[in-house]
Design an enzyme around this catalytic site. Structure first.
Site, short mmCIF file in Angstrom:
data_model
loop_
_atom_site.label_atom_id
_atom_site.label_comp_id
_atom_site.label_asym_id
_atom_site.label_seq_id
_atom_site.Cartn_x
_atom_site.Cartn_y
_atom_site.Cartn_z
N GLY A 1 0.85 -1.19 0.00
CA GLY A 1 0.00 0.00 0.00
C GLY A 1 0.88 1.24 0.00
O GLY A 1 2.07 1.15 0.30
N ASP B 1 -18.29 -13.58 -21.02
CA ASP B 1 -18.91 -13.72 -19.69
C ASP B 1 -20.34 -14.23 -19.78
O ASP B 1 -20.69 -15.22 -19.15
CB ASP B 1 -18.90 -12.38 -18.93
CG ASP B 1 -17.53 -11.75 -18.89
OD1 ASP B 1 -16.55 -12.49 -19.09
OD2 ASP B 1 -17.44 -10.53 -18.67
N GLU C 1 4.01 -10.99 -6.17
CA GLU C 1 2.91 -11.11 -7.14
C GLU C 1 3.25 -10.53 -8.50
O GLU C 1 2.53 -10.74 -9.48
CB GLU C 1 1.65 -10.43 -6.59
CG GLU C 1 1.65 -8.90 -6.55
CD GLU C 1 2.37 -8.29 -5.35
OE1 GLU C 1 3.20 -8.99 -4.72
OE2 GLU C 1 2.15 -7.11 -5.05
N HIS D 1 7.76 -7.58 -3.99
CA HIS D 1 6.40 -7.97 -4.42
C HIS D 1 6.42 -9.32 -5.13
O HIS D 1 6.72 -9.39 -6.32
CB HIS D 1 5.84 -6.90 -5.37
CG HIS D 1 5.47 -5.64 -4.67
ND1 HIS D 1 4.22 -5.43 -4.12
CD2 HIS D 1 6.18 -4.54 -4.39
CE1 HIS D 1 4.18 -4.25 -3.54
NE2 HIS D 1 5.36 -3.68 -3.69
N LYS E 1 -11.42 -12.60 -15.12
CA LYS E 1 -11.61 -12.86 -16.55
C LYS E 1 -10.81 -14.09 -17.02
O LYS E 1 -11.32 -14.91 -17.78
CB LYS E 1 -11.15 -11.63 -17.33
CG LYS E 1 -11.58 -11.61 -18.76
CD LYS E 1 -13.00 -11.13 -18.82
CE LYS E 1 -13.46 -10.78 -20.19
NZ LYS E 1 -14.75 -10.09 -20.11
N CYS F 1 5.46 -5.96 1.36
CA CYS F 1 5.81 -4.54 1.30
C CYS F 1 5.24 -3.77 2.49
O CYS F 1 5.69 -3.94 3.61
CB CYS F 1 5.38 -3.96 -0.05
SG CYS F 1 6.12 -2.35 -0.34
N TYR F 2 4.20 -2.97 2.29
CA TYR F 2 3.62 -2.25 3.44
C TYR F 2 3.16 -3.25 4.50
O TYR F 2 3.32 -3.02 5.71
CB TYR F 2 2.46 -1.37 2.98
CG TYR F 2 1.79 -0.62 4.11
CD1 TYR F 2 2.39 0.50 4.67
CD2 TYR F 2 0.56 -1.05 4.64
CE1 TYR F 2 1.79 1.19 5.73
CE2 TYR F 2 -0.05 -0.36 5.69
CZ TYR F 2 0.57 0.75 6.23
OH TYR F 2 -0.03 1.42 7.27
N GLY G 1 -20.23 -11.67 -25.74
CA GLY G 1 -18.96 -11.71 -25.02
C GLY G 1 -18.81 -13.02 -24.26
O GLY G 1 -19.77 -13.79 -24.14
#
Ligand code: XMP
Length: 515
Positions: A60, A232, A176, A174, A371, A87-88, A230
């Site tokens: 953050g 979805d 990720e 990080h 998605k 991190c934070y 689409g």
């Protein structure tokens, strides 16, 4: 999601305002462990009620020294549930548990080598030094009591730490982010070694589970599902079709603003699969009539949204009574509708996405998914590639790519130009590398020469972007030959166009669409 509805081992990610928080959740899920976001301030008892197998504290922008800095209920460190601070989150864990955090004189930003001194559980199988992605000002200078320092970098004396007994872990980098080479390994170590995950989040089992859940909720009632073409809404329809078959009716409203061949392909696919349980409504004349004379982009969007809803309601009534209506809501929509304070840049409409306050009960079978997970489901459900890999297309369709008033003639021009651009991208095998490509028709006339004659006609603007999240985007560096061939074809094949431009603005400051 309560424990009752979610049979998976779950990791909860506390959100300290990181732009990467959704990415953390996705990366955990890619390790076959289900994860969801919770607000930073969620009380420990509430978190414990959900029986998570692990908790992650996100990064953050704050500093633990700021007065308003988000904090964490210190009791979460007493729950006996493994916690990983990033991190934070790492700094917060250190500061709450009695370690030392200092403002660094130097920020560490970008690729940063980290040297491992203790390759314990968290950093097991990670080479040393390893390149990580960092973005921080403050740094942990002393780990709390009971913690071991596992690694350091030039400006972070405690780049990673662990208290094995309490199963508390922190990393300054990080994991990720793709640039952190060992990111996947660190997350795997945390999930599988510290949290005891078994990897039970798999799309194959997800289909079966969702189908069961839908069957239970729907019982013998009827369900209506709006299809947009689409991925979805197509996945929602396919899941419902499996779950309740005959009780499902799908409706496709052709607003006349789709790309070349799109309406036909949706109609062919679904009428073949669903027979008379699939209803197609041709409403393009109505949409065009309502859009007549309108040039304000937001007004266009409103008109399209409202017309869609009215048409849907009117047509649904003709089909008899339905108890449920299905929506293709995804997890990012659920998070974002949690109430943002940002400016409305443009009002997005999902055609097929209907307001939740209609007279029906809502079904949102994809509300836990991202998605990429929906695309995996689509493949497993046997949907064709053209639907699975369809690039994003705005709900208001080509209407927001005709800048200014929408007329049938302008729509046709932008539709043809778009089709040529897509064909050329496909021929160059670039479709998957480009996040989105489009043609825009601004209503400015310019002078040209064709044969021996003067022309005074309209331009087409081509735009292609590369992006991961559509919040920011880079314009795509397309090959000269491709642009040149596309421009040639457009001026030759699309009547009324005498000039082709390529948009080289990134987002921000421009948006991806022109309106
Ligand atoms: P912008 O233009 O805001 O677009 O940079 C970001 C992404 O969102 C798509 N977009 C929409 N999608 N309904 C949608 O479903 C909309 O009203 C809408 N407007 C923009 C745009 O195509 C891009 O992918």
């Amino acid at each position: 999601m309560s424990k009752k509805l979610n049979p998976h081992q779950t990791v909860l990610v506390l959100d300290f305002g990181a732009q990467y928080v959704q990415l953390i959740v996705r990366k955990v899920r890619q390790q076959h462990t289900y994860a969801e976001i919770r607000p930073a301030e969620t009380p420990a008892t509430r978190l414990a009620d959900e029986w998570p197998v692990g908790i992650i504290l996100s990064g953050g922008p704050a500093s633990v020294y700021e007065e308003e800095a988000p904090t964490v209920d210190p009791q979460i460190f007493e729950l006996g549930i493994p916690v990983l601070g990033i991190c934070y989150g790492h700094q917060l864990m250190a500061s709450v548990l009695g370690g030392n955090v200092e403002g660094g004189e130097r920020r560490e930003y970008g690729h940063t080598p980290v040297t491992i001194t203790e390759p314990d559980l968290l950093l097991d199988s990670v080479e040393s030094p390893t390149i990580t992605w960092m973005s921080h000002g403050d740094r942990v200078t002393a780990a709390p009591k009971g913690f071991k320092t596992l690694a350091y970098s030039e400006h972070s004396p405690v780049a990673a730490m662990a208290d094995e007994e309490r199963r508390l872990y922190g990393v300054q980098f990080h994991p990720e982010v793709e640039h952190t080479k060992c990111g996947g390994q660190v997350l795997r170590n945390f999930l599988y070694e510290a949290c005891g995950c078994v990897g039970d989040w798999r799309t194959e089992s997800l289909i079966e589970e969702t189908v069961q859940e839908l069957r239970q909720t729907i019982g013998h009632e009827r369900v209506l599902c709006a299809l947009s073409g689409g991925v979805d809404s197509a996945v929602v329809a396919a899941l419902l079709d499996r779950a309740v078959g005959e009780q499902l009716t799908c409706m496709f409203i052709d607003h006349g603003l789709l790309r070349k061949g799109e309406a036909e392909s949706v109609i062919n696919l679904f009428s073949e699969r669903m027979g008379d349980r699939f209803v197609a409504i041709e409403a393009s004349a109505l949409f065009l009539e309502r859009l007549q004379g309108v040039i304000d982009p937001e007004r266009k969007r409103e008109i399209i949204g409202e017309t869609f809803i009215h048409t849907f309601e009117a047509e649904a009534t003709k089909l008899g009574k339905f108890k449920f209506i299905a929506h293709g809501t995804l997890y990012p929509d659920v998070i974002e509708s949690g109430g943002g304070k940002t400016d409305t840049i443009k009002t997005h409409h999902n055609v097929g996405g209907l307001p939740a306050d209609m007279q029906y009960e809502n079904l949102e079978p994809l509300r836990r998914l991202f998605k990429d997970e929906v695309r995996e489901l689509a493949v497993d459900l046997g949907l064709p590639d053209e639907i699975v890999w369809r690039r994003p297309f705005p709900g208001p369709g080509l209407a927001i790519r005709v800048v200014g008033e929408v007329t049938p003639q302008y729509l046709e021009m932008v539709r043809e130009a778009d089709a040529i651009f897509r064909e050329e991208l496909a021929a160059a095998n670039l479709e998957r590398d480009i996040s989105q490509a489009l043609a825009v028709l601004p209503q400015i006339q310019s002078v040209g020469v064709m044969g021996d004659g003067r022309t005074y006609q309209l331009p087409i603007v081509l735009r292609a972007v590369v992006t991961n999240d559509f919040m920011t985007a880079e314009w795509a560096r397309l090959p000269d030959e491709l642009l040149s061939r596309t421009a040639n074809r457009i001026v030759n094949e699309v009547r009324g166009v005498n000039r082709v431009l390529y948009d080289i603005t990134s987002k921000p400051p421009a948006t991806i669409e022109w309106e």
